[in-house]
Design an enzyme around this catalytic site. Structure first.
Site, PDB file in Angstrom:
ATOM      1  N   ARG A   1      18.552 -37.503  12.424  1.00 37.55           N
ATOM      2  CA  ARG A   1      18.580 -36.745  11.168  1.00 37.55           C
ATOM      3  C   ARG A   1      18.652 -35.243  11.432  1.00 37.55           C
ATOM      4  O   ARG A   1      19.266 -34.506  10.681  1.00 37.55           O
ATOM      5  CB  ARG A   1      17.338 -37.076  10.329  1.00 37.55           C
ATOM      6  CG  ARG A   1      17.302 -38.502   9.820  1.00 37.55           C
ATOM      7  CD  ARG A   1      15.942 -38.887   9.305  1.00 37.55           C
ATOM      8  NE  ARG A   1      14.930 -38.770  10.360  1.00 37.55           N
ATOM      9  CZ  ARG A   1      13.660 -39.090  10.226  1.00 37.55           C
ATOM     10  NH1 ARG A   1      13.212 -39.522   9.069  1.00 37.55           N
ATOM     11  NH2 ARG A   1      12.824 -38.954  11.239  1.00 37.55           N
TER      12      ARG A   1
ATOM     13  N   SER B   1       8.314 -51.886  22.514  1.00 38.24           N
ATOM     14  CA  SER B   1       7.079 -51.199  22.926  1.00 38.24           C
ATOM     15  C   SER B   1       6.101 -52.240  23.452  1.00 38.24           C
ATOM     16  O   SER B   1       6.171 -53.419  23.059  1.00 38.24           O
ATOM     17  CB  SER B   1       6.452 -50.497  21.716  1.00 38.24           C
ATOM     18  OG  SER B   1       5.127 -50.081  21.999  1.00 38.24           O
TER      19      SER B   1
ATOM     20  N   GLY C   1       4.951 -48.198  27.528  1.00 42.14           N
ATOM     21  CA  GLY C   1       3.564 -47.969  27.111  1.00 42.14           C
ATOM     22  C   GLY C   1       3.372 -46.505  26.759  1.00 42.14           C
ATOM     23  O   GLY C   1       4.307 -45.834  26.297  1.00 42.14           O
TER      24      GLY C   1
ATOM     25  N   LYS D   1       7.531 -53.801  16.421  1.00 41.71           N
ATOM     26  CA  LYS D   1       8.026 -53.859  17.795  1.00 41.71           C
ATOM     27  C   LYS D   1       8.061 -55.302  18.306  1.00 41.71           C
ATOM     28  O   LYS D   1       8.860 -55.636  19.182  1.00 41.71           O
ATOM     29  CB  LYS D   1       7.181 -52.952  18.699  1.00 41.71           C
ATOM     30  CG  LYS D   1       7.364 -51.466  18.381  1.00 41.71           C
ATOM     31  CD  LYS D   1       8.823 -51.034  18.493  1.00 41.71           C
ATOM     32  CE  LYS D   1       9.014 -49.550  18.270  1.00 41.71           C
ATOM     33  NZ  LYS D   1      10.417 -49.124  18.421  1.00 41.71           N
TER      34      LYS D   1
ATOM     35  N   ASP E   1      20.382 -40.912   8.632  1.00 36.62           N
ATOM     36  CA  ASP E   1      19.105 -41.606   8.524  1.00 36.62           C
ATOM     37  C   ASP E   1      19.412 -43.093   8.669  1.00 36.62           C
ATOM     38  O   ASP E   1      20.111 -43.671   7.823  1.00 36.62           O
ATOM     39  CB  ASP E   1      18.487 -41.307   7.147  1.00 36.62           C
ATOM     40  CG  ASP E   1      17.124 -41.933   6.972  1.00 36.62           C
ATOM     41  OD1 ASP E   1      16.835 -42.934   7.658  1.00 36.62           O
ATOM     42  OD2 ASP E   1      16.353 -41.426   6.143  1.00 36.62           O
ATOM     43  N   VAL E   2      18.900 -43.713   9.728  1.00 37.54           N
ATOM     44  CA  VAL E   2      19.295 -45.108   9.997  1.00 37.54           C
ATOM     45  C   VAL E   2      18.769 -46.086   8.950  1.00 37.54           C
ATOM     46  O   VAL E   2      19.175 -47.244   8.932  1.00 37.54           O
ATOM     47  CB  VAL E   2      18.868 -45.587  11.409  1.00 37.54           C
ATOM     48  CG1 VAL E   2      19.557 -44.796  12.499  1.00 37.54           C
ATOM     49  CG2 VAL E   2      17.348 -45.575  11.575  1.00 37.54           C
TER      50      VAL E   2
ATOM     51  N   PHE F   1      12.703 -39.956  24.222  1.00 40.23           N
ATOM     52  CA  PHE F   1      13.474 -40.873  25.076  1.00 40.23           C
ATOM     53  C   PHE F   1      14.984 -40.743  24.822  1.00 40.23           C
ATOM     54  O   PHE F   1      15.783 -40.811  25.764  1.00 40.23           O
ATOM     55  CB  PHE F   1      13.091 -42.341  24.804  1.00 40.23           C
ATOM     56  CG  PHE F   1      11.647 -42.687  25.051  1.00 40.23           C
ATOM     57  CD1 PHE F   1      10.853 -41.939  25.908  1.00 40.23           C
ATOM     58  CD2 PHE F   1      11.071 -43.793  24.419  1.00 40.23           C
ATOM     59  CE1 PHE F   1       9.518 -42.278  26.134  1.00 40.23           C
ATOM     60  CE2 PHE F   1       9.751 -44.137  24.644  1.00 40.23           C
ATOM     61  CZ  PHE F   1       8.964 -43.377  25.486  1.00 40.23           C
TER      62      PHE F   1
ATOM     63  N   TYR G   1       2.994 -51.112  12.998  1.00 42.68           N
ATOM     64  CA  TYR G   1       3.844 -50.598  14.085  1.00 42.68           C
ATOM     65  C   TYR G   1       4.046 -51.683  15.139  1.00 42.68           C
ATOM     66  O   TYR G   1       5.184 -51.983  15.537  1.00 42.68           O
ATOM     67  CB  TYR G   1       3.232 -49.339  14.716  1.00 42.68           C
ATOM     68  CG  TYR G   1       4.058 -48.850  15.889  1.00 42.68           C
ATOM     69  CD1 TYR G   1       5.330 -48.310  15.695  1.00 42.68           C
ATOM     70  CD2 TYR G   1       3.603 -48.982  17.210  1.00 42.68           C
ATOM     71  CE1 TYR G   1       6.118 -47.902  16.768  1.00 42.68           C
ATOM     72  CE2 TYR G   1       4.381 -48.578  18.286  1.00 42.68           C
ATOM     73  CZ  TYR G   1       5.632 -48.035  18.059  1.00 42.68           C
ATOM     74  OH  TYR G   1       6.421 -47.645  19.128  1.00 42.68           O
TER      75      TYR G   1
HETATM   76  P1  NDP Z   1      10.197 -39.098  19.289  1.00 39.68           P
HETATM   77  O1  NDP Z   1       9.442 -38.877  18.028  1.00 39.68           O
HETATM   78  O2  NDP Z   1      10.202 -38.039  20.315  1.00 39.68           O
HETATM   79  O3  NDP Z   1      11.714 -39.488  18.941  1.00 39.68           O
HETATM   80  C1  NDP Z   1      12.029 -40.349  17.887  1.00 39.68           C
HETATM   81  C2  NDP Z   1      13.498 -40.212  17.550  1.00 39.68           C
HETATM   82  O4  NDP Z   1      13.813 -41.127  16.485  1.00 39.68           O
HETATM   83  C3  NDP Z   1      13.866 -38.821  17.069  1.00 39.68           C
HETATM   84  O5  NDP Z   1      15.072 -38.430  17.696  1.00 39.68           O
HETATM   85  C4  NDP Z   1      14.082 -38.998  15.581  1.00 39.68           C
HETATM   86  O6  NDP Z   1      15.117 -38.119  15.132  1.00 39.68           O
HETATM   87  C5  NDP Z   1      14.571 -40.440  15.509  1.00 39.68           C
HETATM   88  N1  NDP Z   1      14.377 -41.032  14.188  1.00 39.68           N
HETATM   89  C6  NDP Z   1      13.208 -41.350  13.587  1.00 39.68           C
HETATM   90  N2  NDP Z   1      13.435 -41.833  12.360  1.00 39.68           N
HETATM   91  C7  NDP Z   1      14.788 -41.825  12.187  1.00 39.68           C
HETATM   92  C8  NDP Z   1      15.651 -42.195  11.115  1.00 39.68           C
HETATM   93  N3  NDP Z   1      15.161 -42.685   9.964  1.00 39.68           N
HETATM   94  N4  NDP Z   1      16.985 -42.050  11.271  1.00 39.68           N
HETATM   95  C9  NDP Z   1      17.496 -41.571  12.433  1.00 39.68           C
HETATM   96  N5  NDP Z   1      16.721 -41.201  13.482  1.00 39.68           N
HETATM   97  C10 NDP Z   1      15.393 -41.320  13.344  1.00 39.68           C
HETATM   98  O7  NDP Z   1       9.594 -40.455  19.890  1.00 39.68           O
HETATM   99  P2  NDP Z   1       9.984 -41.321  21.186  1.00 39.68           P
HETATM  100  O8  NDP Z   1      11.087 -40.740  21.955  1.00 39.68           O
HETATM  101  O9  NDP Z   1       8.702 -41.607  21.872  1.00 39.68           O
HETATM  102  O10 NDP Z   1      10.426 -42.669  20.475  1.00 39.68           O
HETATM  103  C11 NDP Z   1      11.666 -43.309  20.702  1.00 39.68           C
HETATM  104  C12 NDP Z   1      11.458 -44.814  20.563  1.00 39.68           C
HETATM  105  O11 NDP Z   1      10.562 -45.268  21.575  1.00 39.68           O
HETATM  106  C13 NDP Z   1      10.852 -45.248  19.232  1.00 39.68           C
HETATM  107  O12 NDP Z   1      11.500 -46.428  18.807  1.00 39.68           O
HETATM  108  C14 NDP Z   1       9.390 -45.524  19.591  1.00 39.68           C
HETATM  109  O13 NDP Z   1       8.804 -46.471  18.721  1.00 39.68           O
HETATM  110  C15 NDP Z   1       9.535 -46.060  20.985  1.00 39.68           C
HETATM  111  N6  NDP Z   1       8.349 -45.983  21.836  1.00 39.68           N
HETATM  112  C16 NDP Z   1       7.660 -44.809  22.019  1.00 39.68           C
HETATM  113  C17 NDP Z   1       6.551 -44.783  22.859  1.00 39.68           C
HETATM  114  C18 NDP Z   1       5.710 -43.550  23.065  1.00 39.68           C
HETATM  115  O14 NDP Z   1       4.523 -43.678  23.389  1.00 39.68           O
HETATM  116  N7  NDP Z   1       6.262 -42.362  22.938  1.00 39.68           N
HETATM  117  C19 NDP Z   1       6.143 -45.969  23.605  1.00 39.68           C
HETATM  118  C20 NDP Z   1       6.912 -47.141  23.306  1.00 39.68           C
HETATM  119  C21 NDP Z   1       7.991 -47.128  22.487  1.00 39.68           C
HETATM  120  P3  NDP Z   1      15.113 -37.278  13.769  1.00 39.68           P
HETATM  121  O15 NDP Z   1      13.684 -37.035  13.380  1.00 39.68           O
HETATM  122  O16 NDP Z   1      15.878 -36.038  14.111  1.00 39.68           O
HETATM  123  O17 NDP Z   1      15.853 -38.164  12.811  1.00 39.68           O
HETATM  124  C1  8X3 Z   2       4.068 -46.645  21.568  1.00 40.51           C
HETATM  125  C2  8X3 Z   2       3.049 -47.170  22.524  1.00 40.51           C
HETATM  126  O1  8X3 Z   2       0.677 -47.991  22.721  1.00 40.51           O
HETATM  127  O2  8X3 Z   2       1.049 -45.944  21.441  1.00 40.51           O
HETATM  128  O3  8X3 Z   2       4.949 -47.656  21.236  1.00 40.51           O
HETATM  129  O4  8X3 Z   2       1.664 -48.091  20.536  1.00 40.51           O
HETATM  130  S1  8X3 Z   2       1.546 -47.317  21.760  1.00 40.51           S
END
Ligand code: NDP
Ligand code: 8X3
Length: 247
Positions: A34, A134, A178, A151, A57-58, A14, A147
């Site tokens: 990261r 989420s 979702g 959220k 790293d956040v 995203f 998790y």
């Molecule tokens: P991805 O795994 O594709 O992306 C996650 C991003 O978060 C990466 O860019 C990663 O970067 C970064 N990240 C993770 N941990 C850290 C850290 N400690 N410090 C800095 N950056 C970090 O997943 P999504 O794009 O799906 O996820 C994005 C958000 O959307 C998340 O909050 C997730 O919970 C949420 N979400 C996702 C859903 C799904 O089904 N995909 C549905 C609902 C919500 P790097 O590893 O380079 O640090």
């Molecule tokens: C990610 C959506 O349903 O896999 O936040 O938990 S779910």
């Protein structure tokens, strides 16, 4: 001067898709994650739209302060997207390290970045925080335990920020996607790509662009409009009955 957005987790999914959409809509970007190589590749693609890539790293509170606070007086939009799920085990089998990572990233990291930028928005009387929550914060499922709880925190934190920010002109939105196809499941299954692929096989999940488009819409609305929560699912995902144990 164009508006400036800072996106955490811009190296994938995203966050990466949001960077592309915002750049195409004339936003200037600060990209945070990261994996610096990924951020640099995105910078090469998006050119002058990217002002800075921050390798961070956040979960590291001191480094967040050091690297993000210098942007306090400049950032108009914070996309608090960095986050993850680790593991899908039932609570009694779960690895506490997995729970720590999720709490540290999805809750603490998100609050650190918010705190580093929010006062600047308040001082300027404008700004927007868009959090990635989420559906897991609203609906429970087996293995979602910590998790989902992180959220739920993001959803409550977003609405409580709205209360604090009353009268400041600063907006807050919680995007609640979702089932979506990103690297999310690879991370959740700890690098087991086959397991992640199987999850998406034969389905039509949300794509990163679908969520990026929603973020762009919320961000570009007139400044008197605040979308509080936006819950988004693929058509192919809905609700099931609550299970009841029978003898
Ligand atoms: P991805 O795994 O594709 O992306 C996650 C991003 O978060 C990466 O860019 C990663 O970067 C970064 N990240 C993770 N941990 C850290 C850290 N400690 N410090 C800095 N950056 C970090 O997943 P999504 O794009 O799906 O996820 C994005 C958000 O959307 C998340 O909050 C997730 O919970 C949420 N979400 C996702 C859903 C799904 O089904 N995909 C549905 C609902 C919500 P790097 O590893 O380079 O640090
Ligand atoms: C990610 C959506 O349903 O896999 O936040 O938990 S779910």
């Amino acid at each position: 001067m164009n508006n400036i957005a800072l996106i955490t987790g811009a190296s994938s999914g995203f966050g990466e898709a949001t960077a592309r959409k915002l750049a195409a809509s004339n936003w200037q970007l600060v990209l945070v994650a990261r994996r610096t190589d990924r951020l640099e590749a995105l910078k090469a693609e998006l050119g002058e739209s990217v002002i800075e890539c921050i390798s961070l790293d956040v979960t590291d509170r001191e480094k967040v302060k050091k690297r993000i606070e210098p942007w306090n007086s400049k950032v108009d939009l914070l996309v608090n997207n960095a986050g993850l799920a680790v593991g899908l085990d039932p609570a009694w089998n779960a690895d506490l390290d997995d729970w720590d990572i999720m709490v540290d990233t999805n809750i603490k990291g998100l609050t650190y970045v918010t705190r580093a930028l929010l006062s600047g928005m308040v001082e300027r009387g404008r700004g927007h925080v868009i959090n990635l929550g989420s559906i897991a914060g609203s609906y429970n499922y087996p293995g979602g335990n910590t998790y989902g709880a992180t959220k739920a925190f993001v959803e409550r934190f977003s609405l409580n920020l709205r209360a604090d920010l009353h009268g400041t002109g600063v907006r807050v939105t919680n995007i609640e996607p979702g089932f979506a196809e990103t690297e999310f499941s690879n991370v959740r299954f700890k690098g087991d790509g086959e397991k992640a692929d199987l999850l998406y096989k034969g389905t039509q999940p949300l794509q990163p662009d679908d969520i990026a488009e929603s973020i762009l819409w919320c961000a570009n609305l007139p400044e008197h409009v605040n979308i509080n929560r936006l819950e988004i699912m693929p058509v192919g995902q809905s609700f099931g009955p609550l299970p009841i144990v029978r003898d």
